[in-house]
Design an enzyme around this catalytic site. Structure first.
Site, PDB file in Angstrom:
ATOM      1  N   GLY A 137      17.774  59.783 -44.284  1.00  0.00           N
ATOM      2  CA  GLY A 137      17.696  61.182 -43.874  1.00  0.00           C
ATOM      3  C   GLY A 137      18.211  61.418 -42.474  1.00  0.00           C
ATOM      4  N   GLU A 167      21.844  61.729 -42.833  1.00  0.00           N
ATOM      5  CA  GLU A 167      22.137  63.010 -43.477  1.00  0.00           C
ATOM      6  C   GLU A 167      22.038  64.165 -42.483  1.00  0.00           C
ATOM      7  OE1 GLU A 167      20.859  62.553 -48.078  1.00  0.00           O
ATOM      8  OE2 GLU A 167      19.362  61.899 -46.621  1.00  0.00           O
ATOM      9  N   ALA A 187      13.899  59.258 -43.820  1.00  0.00           N
ATOM     10  CA  ALA A 187      12.755  60.029 -44.296  1.00  0.00           C
ATOM     11  C   ALA A 187      11.511  59.150 -44.217  1.00  0.00           C
ATOM     12  CB  ALA A 187      12.999  60.510 -45.723  1.00  0.00           C
TER      13      ALA A 187
END
Length: 266
Positions: free
Chosen positions: A108, A111, A63
């Protein structure tokens, strides 16, 4: 829609290569990237998707830390909710989504990989959930999906330490399903796999994906009920009639243009 942080390349078979294009930021997931991913995943109906990042050191490095550093708790919650929406859209898409990892897939980025149906990687790839180093935890589904894939103990060790795993360890752990020497070979293999899937009944693939997602966390008897309901539903489809008739006639099946089961429609 014209995207500023995504490149969309769809071939004649309906297979889309979806590329995050922020190479200067190592393809980090900003709010803009997540918003555009959510739009694509909500609006488009490809045959299948290869999800990757622009060439460079990272698939998706994580992220966007510059954005997160200034966020209030309420803003952080909204950012996390957007990231979770994207990973759920990937996971629940009525078509297969294959991650093509070339470089760092951290935070992220990891993920995103976890939400895909499966992942291919190059040998230079590195995966991990290092959020604790930043005083954070995985917030886009990593705490939920990682332990489902590698088991609770391994997931705890990876998340608590924040350590990175190379491509070979990722393969052993089941984070990726195949490792390739370079990016072109990996992308070619991902597209070839999706073309093979596209030759099967798209309705059956969608139903199978729904069952595989739907049985998580259920007991075996409960899971079997979910499977049986979808098995019955398959008997209502034109694809089932075409597939069985083609088999008996010893000819290739010609499935309809419907690429997913209506149950996935909003």
């Amino acid at each position: 829609m014209d995207y500023s942080t995504l490149a969309v390349d769809t071939d004649d078979d309906g297979i889309t290569t979806l590329t995050v294009t922020r190479p200067r930021a190592r393809n980090a997931l900003s709010g803009q990237v997540l918003t555009e991913l959510a739009h694509f995943l909500s609006a488009e109906r490809p045959t299948g998707v290869v999800l990757t990042g622009a060439p460079g050191p990272a698939f998706v490095a994580g992220a966007d830390i510059r954005e997160m550093a200034a966020m209030t708790p309420a803003e952080g919650e909204r950012f996390g909710a957007l990231g979770q929406r994207v990973t759920r859209l990937v996971e629940e898409a009525p078509y297969p989504v294959v991650a093509a990892v070339d470089g760092y897939a951290l935070g992220g980025g990891c993920e995103l990989v976890l939400a895909c149906d499966f992942a291919y990687a190059t040998r230079k790839s590195v995966l991990g959930q290092p959020e604790v180093v930043l005083g954070l935890i995985p917030g886009f589904g990593g705490c939920v999906r990682l332990q489902r894939l590698v088991g609770p103990a391994v997931a705890r060790e990876l998340i608590y330490t924040g350590r990175h795993v190379d491509a070979e360890e990722a393969l052993r752990l089941g984070l990726v399903t195949a490792v390739f020497d370079d990016r072109p070979a990996m992308l070619a293999a991902a597209r070839a796999t999706l073309r093979r899937i596209a030759g099967n009944s798209p309705v059956a693939v969608s139903l199978a994906k729904a069952v595989l997602n739907g049985v998580r966390g259920r007991t075996v008897p409960e899971g079997l009920d979910v499977e049986l309901a979808a098995f019955r539903e398959a008997f209502t489809t034109d694809d089932m009639r075409e597939g069985t008739e083609a088999f008996l006639a010893k000819r290739p099946p010609v499935f309809g243009r419907t690429r997913h089961h209506p149950a996935f429609d909003d």
